[in-house]
Scaffold this motif. Structure first.
Motif, PDB file in Angstrom:
ATOM      1  N   GLU A 164       0.830  -1.214   0.000  1.00 52.52           N
ATOM      2  CA  GLU A 164       0.000   0.000   0.000  1.00 52.52           C
ATOM      3  C   GLU A 164       0.862   1.260   0.000  1.00 52.52           C
ATOM      4  OE1 GLU A 164      -2.433   3.050   0.115  1.00 52.52           O
ATOM      5  OE2 GLU A 164      -2.823   1.022  -0.595  1.00 52.52           O
ATOM      6  N   PHE A 165       0.435   2.235  -0.818  1.00 53.40           N
ATOM      7  CA  PHE A 165       1.199   3.481  -0.911  1.00 53.40           C
ATOM      8  C   PHE A 165       0.302   4.726  -0.963  1.00 53.40           C
ATOM      9  CE2 PHE A 165       3.107   6.763  -3.707  1.00 53.40           C
ATOM     10  CZ  PHE A 165       4.144   7.153  -2.875  1.00 53.40           C
ATOM     11  N   ILE A 175       6.852  10.053   6.794  1.00 53.77           N
ATOM     12  CA  ILE A 175       7.736  10.483   7.884  1.00 53.77           C
ATOM     13  C   ILE A 175       8.704   9.347   8.228  1.00 53.77           C
ATOM     14  CG2 ILE A 175       7.844  11.392  10.233  1.00 53.77           C
ATOM     15  CD1 ILE A 175       4.875  12.185   9.884  1.00 53.77           C
ATOM     16  N   PRO A 176       9.999   9.518   7.988  1.00 56.52           N
ATOM     17  CA  PRO A 176      10.972   8.452   8.296  1.00 56.52           C
ATOM     18  C   PRO A 176      10.884   8.011   9.755  1.00 56.52           C
ATOM     19  CG  PRO A 176      12.005  10.174   6.996  1.00 56.52           C
ATOM     20  CD  PRO A 176      10.652  10.699   7.385  1.00 56.52           C
ATOM     21  N   GLY A 177      10.836   6.703   9.955  1.00 48.08           N
ATOM     22  CA  GLY A 177      10.785   6.147  11.297  1.00 48.08           C
ATOM     23  C   GLY A 177       9.412   6.133  11.918  1.00 48.08           C
ATOM     24  N   ILE A 182       7.957   0.551   3.238  1.00 46.93           N
ATOM     25  CA  ILE A 182       8.836   0.193   2.120  1.00 46.93           C
ATOM     26  C   ILE A 182       8.463   0.984   0.869  1.00 46.93           C
ATOM     27  CG2 ILE A 182       9.496  -1.657   0.545  1.00 46.93           C
ATOM     28  CD1 ILE A 182       9.266  -3.611   2.821  1.00 46.93           C
ATOM     29  N   SER A 183       7.179   1.044   0.564  1.00 48.60           N
ATOM     30  CA  SER A 183       6.744   1.737  -0.649  1.00 48.60           C
ATOM     31  C   SER A 183       7.108   3.215  -0.601  1.00 48.60           C
ATOM     32  CB  SER A 183       5.220   1.585  -0.814  1.00 48.60           C
ATOM     33  OG  SER A 183       4.862   0.234  -0.953  1.00 48.60           O
ATOM     34  N   ALA A 184       6.879   3.847   0.547  1.00 52.19           N
ATOM     35  CA  ALA A 184       7.205   5.268   0.686  1.00 52.19           C
ATOM     36  C   ALA A 184       8.713   5.495   0.619  1.00 52.19           C
ATOM     37  CB  ALA A 184       6.643   5.803   2.001  1.00 52.19           C
ATOM     38  N   ALA A 185       9.481   4.564   1.196  1.00 50.18           N
ATOM     39  CA  ALA A 185      10.942   4.688   1.156  1.00 50.18           C
ATOM     40  C   ALA A 185      11.451   4.572  -0.275  1.00 50.18           C
ATOM     41  CB  ALA A 185      11.582   3.624   2.040  1.00 50.18           C
ATOM     42  N   ILE A 186      10.881   3.653  -1.051  1.00 48.47           N
ATOM     43  CA  ILE A 186      11.277   3.508  -2.454  1.00 48.47           C
ATOM     44  C   ILE A 186      10.965   4.791  -3.221  1.00 48.47           C
ATOM     45  CG2 ILE A 186      10.761   2.288  -4.605  1.00 48.47           C
ATOM     46  CD1 ILE A 186      10.275  -0.223  -2.893  1.00 48.47           C
ATOM     47  N   TYR A 187       9.780   5.332  -2.981  1.00 49.24           N
ATOM     48  CA  TYR A 187       9.393   6.586  -3.646  1.00 49.24           C
ATOM     49  C   TYR A 187      10.381   7.709  -3.307  1.00 49.24           C
ATOM     50  CZ  TYR A 187       6.797  10.843  -4.657  1.00 49.24           C
ATOM     51  OH  TYR A 187       6.433  12.080  -5.109  1.00 49.24           O
ATOM     52  N   THR A 188      10.744   7.802  -2.040  1.00 49.42           N
ATOM     53  CA  THR A 188      11.681   8.843  -1.612  1.00 49.42           C
ATOM     54  C   THR A 188      13.033   8.686  -2.293  1.00 49.42           C
ATOM     55  OG1 THR A 188      10.598   9.036   0.549  1.00 49.42           O
ATOM     56  CG2 THR A 188      12.858   9.854   0.375  1.00 49.42           C
ATOM     57  N   LEU A 189      13.521   7.443  -2.346  1.00 46.43           N
ATOM     58  CA  LEU A 189      14.838   7.194  -2.941  1.00 46.43           C
ATOM     59  C   LEU A 189      14.855   7.497  -4.438  1.00 46.43           C
ATOM     60  CD1 LEU A 189      15.789   3.916  -1.049  1.00 46.43           C
ATOM     61  CD2 LEU A 189      16.963   6.119  -0.873  1.00 46.43           C
ATOM     62  N   LEU A 200      16.422  -0.022  -5.538  1.00 48.27           N
ATOM     63  CA  LEU A 200      16.346  -1.369  -6.113  1.00 48.27           C
ATOM     64  C   LEU A 200      16.454  -2.431  -5.027  1.00 48.27           C
ATOM     65  CD1 LEU A 200      16.138  -3.157  -8.590  1.00 48.27           C
ATOM     66  CD2 LEU A 200      18.630  -2.973  -8.858  1.00 48.27           C
ATOM     67  N   ASN A 201      17.307  -2.199  -4.027  1.00 52.04           N
ATOM     68  CA  ASN A 201      17.419  -3.135  -2.911  1.00 52.04           C
ATOM     69  C   ASN A 201      16.073  -3.324  -2.217  1.00 52.04           C
ATOM     70  OD1 ASN A 201      20.187  -3.658  -3.201  1.00 52.04           O
ATOM     71  ND2 ASN A 201      20.752  -1.880  -1.968  1.00 52.04           N
ATOM     72  N   LEU A 202      15.375  -2.213  -1.974  1.00 53.63           N
ATOM     73  CA  LEU A 202      14.067  -2.291  -1.319  1.00 53.63           C
ATOM     74  C   LEU A 202      13.020  -2.911  -2.234  1.00 53.63           C
ATOM     75  CD1 LEU A 202      13.885   1.076   0.662  1.00 53.63           C
ATOM     76  CD2 LEU A 202      14.124  -1.227   1.581  1.00 53.63           C
ATOM     77  N   VAL A 203      13.146  -2.663  -3.532  1.00 57.41           N
ATOM     78  CA  VAL A 203      12.228  -3.285  -4.490  1.00 57.41           C
ATOM     79  C   VAL A 203      12.354  -4.806  -4.423  1.00 57.41           C
ATOM     80  CG1 VAL A 203      11.807  -3.659  -6.956  1.00 57.41           C
ATOM     81  CG2 VAL A 203      12.074  -1.337  -6.075  1.00 57.41           C
ATOM     82  N   ILE A 204      13.583  -5.295  -4.344  1.00 57.84           N
ATOM     83  CA  ILE A 204      13.813  -6.743  -4.257  1.00 57.84           C
ATOM     84  C   ILE A 204      13.211  -7.298  -2.971  1.00 57.84           C
ATOM     85  CG2 ILE A 204      15.586  -8.523  -4.027  1.00 57.84           C
ATOM     86  CD1 ILE A 204      17.362  -6.779  -5.833  1.00 57.84           C
TER      87      ILE A 204
END
Length: 231
Positions: A164-165, A175-177, A182-189, A200-204
């Motif tokens: 879900e995103f 908000i970090p933490g 995971i989805s939000a972190a990928i978007y941020t990166l 890509l690491n988080l995508v895997i």
């Protein structure tokens, strides 16, 4: 080998936590609603069915905004819960769990409903003729026979919650933490120069977790099918 940072692990842990809590709290409601739709005929059943499945067809941002209106600090439900019980959803991980639960609820209900509808009603009728009331019939006959389907629905909802995103980021931000899954972190990166490799690491990780959940769900679906056919 994956090179995950402490921030990545925090996002992964938060995603698992949010998904597990969302699934656990949604499951009793999912079983109740699925049984109601599978076993009862009443006015407004089509409307209830439509409302249950609405998150599947609405843009996730719309669902997130509606949650913000209702469960935000100034929303009718959110203000009441905050004042009376100190429970806050907006911009908290609890809100992420709520958003994930709402978005995954239709998939859970659908799987459980199919499992209940496939149960031979003669078995429930036999229990009733032996003197069991409706609740006892559900507890001792319906629930055990539907259990593989219930587990399959729960695992499927868990997998959906992991990914879900849209509703989550609209309702609780990124908000970090606190709310960064995971989805939000990928978007941020992907918005950071040079962040593609870390994304890509988080995508895997997301693919592995989701695929594992889907395999488990399929296994329980097969068990449910075998039980229905007496294999």
């Amino acid at each position: 080998m994956l090179d995950l940072t402490p921030q990545d692990w925090t996002a992964i842990a938060l995603s698992l936590r949010v998904s597990l809590i969302a699934t656990a709290f949604a499951l009793p409601f999912g079983v109740a609603v699925a049984w109601l739709l599978a076993r009862k005929t009443f006015w407004g059943k089509s409307i209830l069915n439509g409302v249950i499945y609405l998150p599947l067809v609405l843009p996730p941002v719309v669902t997130g905004y509606l949650l913000l209106l209702a469960f935000g600090r100034k929303g009718p439900v959110g203000a009441f819960l905050a004042e009376q019980f100190g429970i806050v959803f907006a911009f908290r991980w609890t809100g992420a769990a709520l958003a994930c639960g709402v978005m995954s609820f239709p998939l859970m209900v659908g799987a459980i409903r199919l499992s209940i509808e496939s149960i031979d009603r003669k078995l429930e009728g036999a229990a009733s003729t032996l003197g069991a009331n409706g609740f006892w019939v559900f507890l001792t006959v319906t629930l055990p026979l539907a259990l593989p389907g219930i587990i399959a629905g729960a695992v499927l909802a868990f997998a959906r919650a992991l990914g879900e995103f849209g509703a989550t980021i609209t309702f609780v931000s990124n908000i970090p933490g606190e709310t960064q899954t995971i989805s939000a972190a990928i978007y941020t990166l992907t918005q950071v120069p040079g962040g593609d490799a870390q994304a890509l690491n988080l995508v895997i990780v997301a693919i592995v977790l989701s695929l594992a959940a889907l395999i488990v769900s399929e296994w329980f679906n097969r068990r449910a099918g075998a039980r229905r056919h007496g294999d």
